[in-house]
Write an enzyme that holds these catalytic residues in place. Structure first.
Site, PDB file in Angstrom:
ATOM      1  N   GLU A 222      82.655  28.757  17.554  1.00 37.30           N
ATOM      2  CA  GLU A 222      83.736  28.322  16.674  1.00 37.30           C
ATOM      3  C   GLU A 222      84.249  29.427  15.755  1.00 37.30           C
ATOM      4  O   GLU A 222      85.318  29.281  15.152  1.00 37.30           O
ATOM      5  CB  GLU A 222      83.254  27.143  15.811  1.00 37.30           C
TER       6      GLU A 222
ATOM      7  N   THR B 167      81.670  24.990  23.581  1.00 38.72           N
ATOM      8  CA  THR B 167      80.345  25.111  22.982  1.00 38.72           C
ATOM      9  C   THR B 167      79.306  24.553  23.944  1.00 38.72           C
ATOM     10  O   THR B 167      79.599  23.663  24.745  1.00 38.72           O
ATOM     11  CB  THR B 167      80.262  24.324  21.674  1.00 38.72           C
TER      12      THR B 167
ATOM     13  N   TRP C 261      60.595  21.415   2.279  1.00 37.02           N
ATOM     14  CA  TRP C 261      61.179  21.959   3.500  1.00 37.02           C
ATOM     15  C   TRP C 261      60.353  23.120   4.038  1.00 37.02           C
ATOM     16  O   TRP C 261      59.925  23.988   3.287  1.00 37.02           O
ATOM     17  CB  TRP C 261      62.606  22.439   3.249  1.00 37.02           C
TER      18      TRP C 261
ATOM     19  N   LYS D 155      60.730  18.665   7.356  1.00 34.54           N
ATOM     20  CA  LYS D 155      60.497  18.085   6.030  1.00 34.54           C
ATOM     21  C   LYS D 155      59.088  17.526   5.986  1.00 34.54           C
ATOM     22  O   LYS D 155      58.771  16.534   6.646  1.00 34.54           O
ATOM     23  CB  LYS D 155      61.517  16.991   5.723  1.00 34.54           C
TER      24      LYS D 155
END
Length: 545
Positions: free
Chosen positions: A330, A185, A444, A439
């Site tokens: 993944e 990754t 949000w 936030k």
């Protein structure tokens, strides 16, 4: 009671034999800058046998790791097939990683051999002395003598090495659960993490790529593989092509908008795949230099959300269908792909097309709230996406002694770090990465939704949004904007453009114009760099009252 069915290992060797025989005439077209260099699947099969024999002679007798430091081309495809088919493990090195990360993954994987493209020899030479376990380097498409290797490392010319080998190889019977390939990754924190794919997971993933609700590859297709072969195994396209017989068009190092457009006109691909930033560059080039893209049936995009404005422009001006997908290293990487349900109005169909797509049978998913509770698939509840399935990793390779990375796994589920919603019929809409969501005043704000809204403005080429500290609201969005060449716009105009597109309290008051949005090694917006630039006072921020 057992079935009466025969058993057989789902191995890359089986896939190699199938593709090189049944689809012998399918082609790998490697772009040279002016024309395509053609290698048939039959020739790839022969060269794979020669490469396997050569690697045996270099001491690859078991599951040693054979690394590639290469562009997308026929030689890289040969390694993709030969290395796992002979029982070794393919390790694709990301040529764009920072030096210390590249050294870390080569040593962590314990690479034994590196196959490198000639044009990348100078870059590899800088890092090679730090690779502790590498014993051999094979130079393809270039001059092996140009590489001055450290003591203990032998350098070989790819063409000469293969020419001396038999064109037959006795491919071994391999347990389908054995390691076939590995990718690391390009994480934003800590060291890169290794993901090891099995022969079985690659087979099952390839079958999903070929399905109609996947990328729908068939022997009639010519797939332009722009997504790098070192990025999540090129999204599985090389293996799916050998399964289906789809011809492959490999751009090699010619990845800029102008050569890509020339390549498309010359080689006539029917399908392609790449991150959105590639297609944004192509679109900007086409504005000034119109070209014939009529061969392209569709383009699959992933890695980050595709701006709806770009999807509409490609469809309306060039007849190219942009298909959203979602995945990660993944997940092999296919996690979702967007094929809207039938029988909908045009408006309803577009609403589905903006999503990241539907979960296939091989991927199970759930949404988890801040308190660890599982959330409903109602299209409204927002939580972190967790997934599991036969082509999704259950751990990282050789975790550090401190266990860094274990927090990504929760009772058999992979915690993706992506935040979004799921509809009752399994369509995923991502609103942000967990680390990127803003936030503000207890509510949000999706940085992705703001970016898409800003990029719909005709003056904007790119826009990236980050959260910055605010004494009253905790955080507020900062919009960094790249303007199209030769075009002017002011923050007041851009903010006014958003008034009917986002809620009033979400309207950003902080703006900065930049020359280019920083990108990660795989072409995603690198927001950690923008955050650092803001913290260091390097961004010229305009604050609107």
């Amino acid at each position: 009671m057992l079935s009466t069915m025969q058993d057989g290992q789902l191995s890359i060797a089986t896939l190699l034999r199938h593709g090189s025989a049944v689809h012998a005439g399918s082609e790998v077209v490697t772009w040279t800058g002016t024309e395509g260099r053609i290698t048939t699947f039959a020739q790839v099969g022969t060269q794979s046998a020669q490469l396997a024999n050569a690697l045996r002679g270099l001491g690859v007798t078991g599951d040693q790791r054979v690394a590639t430091f290469m562009w997308n081309n026929a030689e890289h495809l040969t390694a993709y097939l030969a290395v796992p088919a002979m029982g070794a493990v393919l390790h694709t090195l990301n040529i764009r990683l920072f030096p210390e990360q590249l050294t870390y993954i080569a040593n962590h994987a314990e690479d034994h051999v590196v196959i490198v493209d000639g044009t990348l020899v100078p870059l590899l030479a800088q890092h090679l002395p730090t690779f502790k376990t590498v014993k051999h380097v094979i130079v393809a498409n270039g001059d092996a003598a140009a590489l001055q290797a450290p003591e203990g490392v032998q350098v070989h010319a790819y063409a000469d090495l293969l020419a001396a080998q038999s064109t037959e190889f006795d491919w071994p019977e391999i347990d389908e659960r054995a390691a076939a390939a590995m990718c690391y990754t390009s994480g934003t924190t800590g060291n890169p993490k290794g993901v090891v794919y099995s022969h079985r997971s690659i087979w099952l993933h390839s079958m999903q790529i070929c399905m109609a609700d996947g990328m729908g590859l068939s022997s009639a297709d010519r797939s332009l593989v722009i997504v790098p072969q070192f990025h999540a195994m090129s999204w599985g396209l090389p293996y799916a092509a050998f399964m289906s017989g789809a011809s492959l068009i490999m751009p090699d190092r010619f990845l800029q908008p102008e050569p890509l457009v020339k390549l498309i006109e010359a080689t006539r691909p029917t399908q392609s795949a790449a991150v959105p930033t590639i297609w944004q560059g192509v679109l900007a080039h086409l504005d000034a230099h119109p070209a014939d893209l009529s061969s392209l049936r569709e383009v699959v995009v992933g890695g980050s959300a595709c701006p709806p404005s770009m999807m509409h422009t490609f469809a309306e001006k060039y007849g190219v269908h942009i298909v959203h997908a979602w995945g990660m290293t993944e997940t092999s990487p296919l996690g979702t792909l967007c094929r809207p349900p039938a029988g909908l109005s045009e408006k309803q169909t577009w609403a589905y097309r903006y999503t990241q797509g539907r979960l296939p049978a091989g991927v199970s998913a759930r949404l988890v709230g801040d308190g660890g509770e599982e959330l409903p698939w109602d299209g409204e509840s927002v939580g972190e996406l967790e997934v599991r399935g036969p082509w999704i990793t259950g751990s990282y390779y050789r975790l550090d002694e401190d266990g860094e990375g274990t927090e990504k796994f929760d009772g058999g589920w992979l915690r993706t770090g992506d935040v979004g919603t799921l509809t009752p019929d399994g369509f995923l809409t991502l609103t942000d990465r967990s680390k990127d969501i803003i936030k503000s005043g207890g509510e949000w704000i999706s940085s992705v939704e703001l970016e898409n809204a800003v990029m719909a403005h005709p003056a904007v080429a790119e826009a990236a949004v980050i959260g910055i500290p605010d004494p009253k609201w905790d955080e507020r969005p900062l919009v960094t904007v790249v303007l199209r060449e030769g075009v002017e716009a002011q923050p007041e105009e851009l903010r006014g453009f958003l008034t009917d597109k986002v809620a009033k309290w979400q309207l950003p008051e902080n703006w900065a114009f930049i020359a280019e949005v920083p990108k990660t090694s795989v072409g995603k917006f690198d927001k950690k760099v923008l955050r650092a630039q803001h913290a260091e006072g390097k961004l010229d921020v305009r604050h609107l009252d």
